[in-house]
Design a protein around this motif. Structure first.
Motif, mmCIF file in Angstrom:
data_model
loop_
_atom_site.group_PDB
_atom_site.id
_atom_site.type_symbol
_atom_site.label_atom_id
_atom_site.label_comp_id
_atom_site.label_asym_id
_atom_site.label_seq_id
_atom_site.Cartn_x
_atom_site.Cartn_y
_atom_site.Cartn_z
ATOM 1 N N TYR A 208 46.147 28.939 46.268
ATOM 2 C CA TYR A 208 47.164 29.987 46.329
ATOM 3 C C TYR A 208 47.348 30.649 44.960
ATOM 4 O O TYR A 208 47.429 29.970 43.936
ATOM 5 C CB TYR A 208 48.485 29.381 46.801
ATOM 6 N N VAL A 209 47.383 31.980 44.957
ATOM 7 C CA VAL A 209 47.612 32.722 43.720
ATOM 8 C C VAL A 209 48.937 33.443 43.848
ATOM 9 O O VAL A 209 49.161 34.162 44.822
ATOM 10 C CB VAL A 209 46.496 33.756 43.467
ATOM 11 N N GLU B 175 51.487 36.271 43.393
ATOM 12 C CA GLU B 175 51.328 37.700 43.160
ATOM 13 C C GLU B 175 52.675 38.325 42.887
ATOM 14 O O GLU B 175 53.712 37.826 43.327
ATOM 15 C CB GLU B 175 50.712 38.345 44.398
ATOM 16 N N ASN C 63 42.483 53.218 51.945
ATOM 17 C CA ASN C 63 41.471 52.616 51.082
ATOM 18 C C ASN C 63 40.308 53.582 50.853
ATOM 19 O O ASN C 63 39.151 53.185 50.875
ATOM 20 C CB ASN C 63 40.941 51.303 51.677
ATOM 21 N N PRO D 34 39.444 50.939 43.680
ATOM 22 C CA PRO D 34 38.663 50.544 44.861
ATOM 23 C C PRO D 34 39.464 50.511 46.156
ATOM 24 O O PRO D 34 38.902 50.614 47.230
ATOM 25 C CB PRO D 34 38.162 49.132 44.516
ATOM 26 N N LYS E 194 45.574 48.658 47.257
ATOM 27 C CA LYS E 194 46.254 47.574 46.559
ATOM 28 C C LYS E 194 46.048 47.692 45.049
ATOM 29 O O LYS E 194 46.979 47.512 44.264
ATOM 30 C CB LYS E 194 45.719 46.247 47.068
ATOM 31 N N GLU E 195 44.810 48.039 44.669
ATOM 32 C CA GLU E 195 44.511 48.178 43.242
ATOM 33 C C GLU E 195 45.278 49.361 42.656
ATOM 34 O O GLU E 195 45.730 49.323 41.517
ATOM 35 C CB GLU E 195 43.004 48.371 43.042
ATOM 36 N N ILE F 145 48.719 48.228 41.959
ATOM 37 C CA ILE F 145 48.786 47.456 40.708
ATOM 38 C C ILE F 145 48.770 48.416 39.524
ATOM 39 O O ILE F 145 49.511 48.249 38.553
ATOM 40 C CB ILE F 145 47.614 46.453 40.648
ATOM 41 N N ILE G 284 39.606 34.116 49.056
ATOM 42 C CA ILE G 284 40.680 33.318 48.447
ATOM 43 C C ILE G 284 40.166 32.624 47.183
ATOM 44 O O ILE G 284 40.841 32.611 46.150
ATOM 45 C CB ILE G 284 41.230 32.292 49.462
ATOM 46 N N LYS H 20 39.725 35.175 44.325
ATOM 47 C CA LYS H 20 41.015 35.640 43.828
ATOM 48 C C LYS H 20 41.559 34.660 42.802
ATOM 49 O O LYS H 20 42.166 35.038 41.809
ATOM 50 C CB LYS H 20 41.972 35.748 45.007
ATOM 51 N N LYS H 21 41.301 33.367 43.061
ATOM 52 C CA LYS H 21 41.791 32.335 42.162
ATOM 53 C C LYS H 21 40.889 32.204 40.939
ATOM 54 O O LYS H 21 41.368 32.105 39.811
ATOM 55 C CB LYS H 21 41.837 30.999 42.916
ATOM 56 N N LYS I 171 38.971 42.204 41.668
ATOM 57 C CA LYS I 171 39.480 43.566 41.537
ATOM 58 C C LYS I 171 38.348 44.582 41.614
ATOM 59 O O LYS I 171 38.481 45.633 42.246
ATOM 60 C CB LYS I 171 40.193 43.691 40.187
ATOM 61 N N ALA I 172 37.203 44.244 40.992
ATOM 62 C CA ALA I 172 36.079 45.183 40.967
ATOM 63 C C ALA I 172 35.494 45.371 42.362
ATOM 64 O O ALA I 172 35.078 46.461 42.723
ATOM 65 C CB ALA I 172 35.012 44.690 40.000
ATOM 66 N N LEU I 173 35.457 44.284 43.142
ATOM 67 C CA LEU I 173 34.858 44.386 44.475
ATOM 68 C C LEU I 173 35.795 45.083 45.447
ATOM 69 O O LEU I 173 35.353 45.779 46.351
ATOM 70 C CB LEU I 173 34.504 42.996 44.997
ATOM 71 N N GLY I 174 37.108 44.885 45.246
ATOM 72 C CA GLY I 174 38.099 45.601 46.044
ATOM 73 C C GLY I 174 37.880 45.447 47.535
ATOM 74 O O GLY I 174 37.686 44.353 48.053
ATOM 75 N N ILE I 175 37.860 46.579 48.218
ATOM 76 C CA ILE I 175 37.787 46.590 49.672
ATOM 77 C C ILE I 175 36.434 46.106 50.177
ATOM 78 O O ILE I 175 36.299 45.694 51.322
ATOM 79 C CB ILE I 175 38.110 48.013 50.194
ATOM 80 N N TYR I 176 35.392 46.111 49.316
ATOM 81 C CA TYR I 176 34.061 45.716 49.781
ATOM 82 C C TYR I 176 33.941 44.226 50.021
ATOM 83 O O TYR I 176 33.046 43.787 50.733
ATOM 84 C CB TYR I 176 32.985 46.166 48.788
#
Lengths: 99, 191
Positions: A30-31, A33, A48, A55, A58-59, A62, B90, B93-94, B101-106
């Motif tokens: 879990y992170v 946020e 999106n 990208p 959500k980004e 941020i 998941i 992300k951790k 962040k760079a990969l984003g929606i992909y």
């Protein structure tokens, strides 16, 4: 009867096992946020599309929180919605008054 | 042993997943603008393909074939792939927020990356045993990574190339991809 039951049970069992695994992984990794991000994403169009240069929405949210971007950078958003978003942001950034 | 080596070579170059089988084109064009993102995407896809093919192979041979419900294979494979991608997301992300962040929606789109489902189904259709399946899916996904890297390097160079205005950006990238695919089809027949 078993022709229907067995495939159904296999699929249900598999779904249960995989769902449980995701639950475990999600709990273990879990992170935390910023809970303000979600509120901003709600006000964005959520296409999106990437037209803002980020990208995904959500980004972009941020970026908005970090004051790197502006609501106007979102191309598909309507002007009225952008104003609502700006108000939301102003409220977030406003210095907290003692209550 | 030699058959495994030729299988690996065939998977890596001759039957390259992007340039000769045309699977997984979406990330190929979508995430190849920056090399770091392309490498990250490639590694994520390698991980997902190898893991999901192993799990789907085991599931197919020890559950679906035993119970004679092979027709469930597509939906079971999609279920496995979707959950795996969720877990990879998941994890990333951790472990690496920058890559996330760079990969984003992909990143969630690996779920619908037809290369992943494609490899899982090719493994079954070709009747590979477990070792062959492992070699094939490892090298086919490394081939994906390889093509992603060379294509992203080309696109980084293309940004500075004197390209006619009408071709700037995606059009010239598509032309380059077509030329690359032409080159890769010439490997056909080696193995």
């Amino acid at each position: 009867m078993s022709q229907v039951l067995i495939p159904a049970l296999v699929l249900a069992g598999l779904g249960f096992v995989l769902g449980f695994l995701i639950f475990l992984v999600g709990k273990y990794f879990y992170v935390e946020e910023d809970n303000r991000i979600e509120g901003i994403v709600e006000l964005l169009p959520k296409y999106n599309c990437g037209a803002c240069g980020y990208p995904g929405c959500k980004e972009m949210a941020i970026g908005l929180l970090a004051k790197e971007s502006k609501p106007a950078m979102c191309k598909p958003m309507k002007k009225e919605d952008a104003e609502v978003l700006q108000k939301h942001l102003d409220a977030l950034f406003a210095p907290k008054t003692e209550a | 042993m030699s058959s495994l080596i030729s299988l690996a070579f065939a998977a890596f170059i001759v039957q390259n997943i992007i340039l000769t089988q045309f699977l997984g084109i979406c990330p190929f064009l979508g995430v190849s603008r920056k090399r770091s993102a392309a490498v990250g995407m490639g590694i994520a896809v390698v991980f997902v393909i190898v893991l999901s093919s192993s799990i789907t192979w085991l599931l197919y041979h020890y559950v679906l074939a035993e119970l004679h419900i092979e027709y469930l294979r597509t939906i079971v494979f999609i279920l496995v792939i979707a959950s795996l991608v969720q877990m990879v997301e998941i994890f990333l992300k951790k472990i690496s927020p920058a890559l996330y962040k760079a990969l984003g929606i992909y990143l969630p789109l690996i779920t619908t990356n037809c290369a992943v489902l494609g490899v899982a189904i090719i493994n079954i259709n070709n009747g590979y045993n477990f070792l062959e399946m492992l070699v094939y899916s490892t090298f086919i996904s490394l081939g994906f990574l390889f093509v992603m890297v060379i294509f992203s390097m080309m696109r980084e160079k293309l940004d500075f190339a004197p390209v006619p205005k009408a071709f700037k950006g995606t059009p010239i990238a598509l032309i380059v991809a077509a030329i690359l695919a032409l080159i890769f089809t010439r490997f056909g027949g080696i193995v």
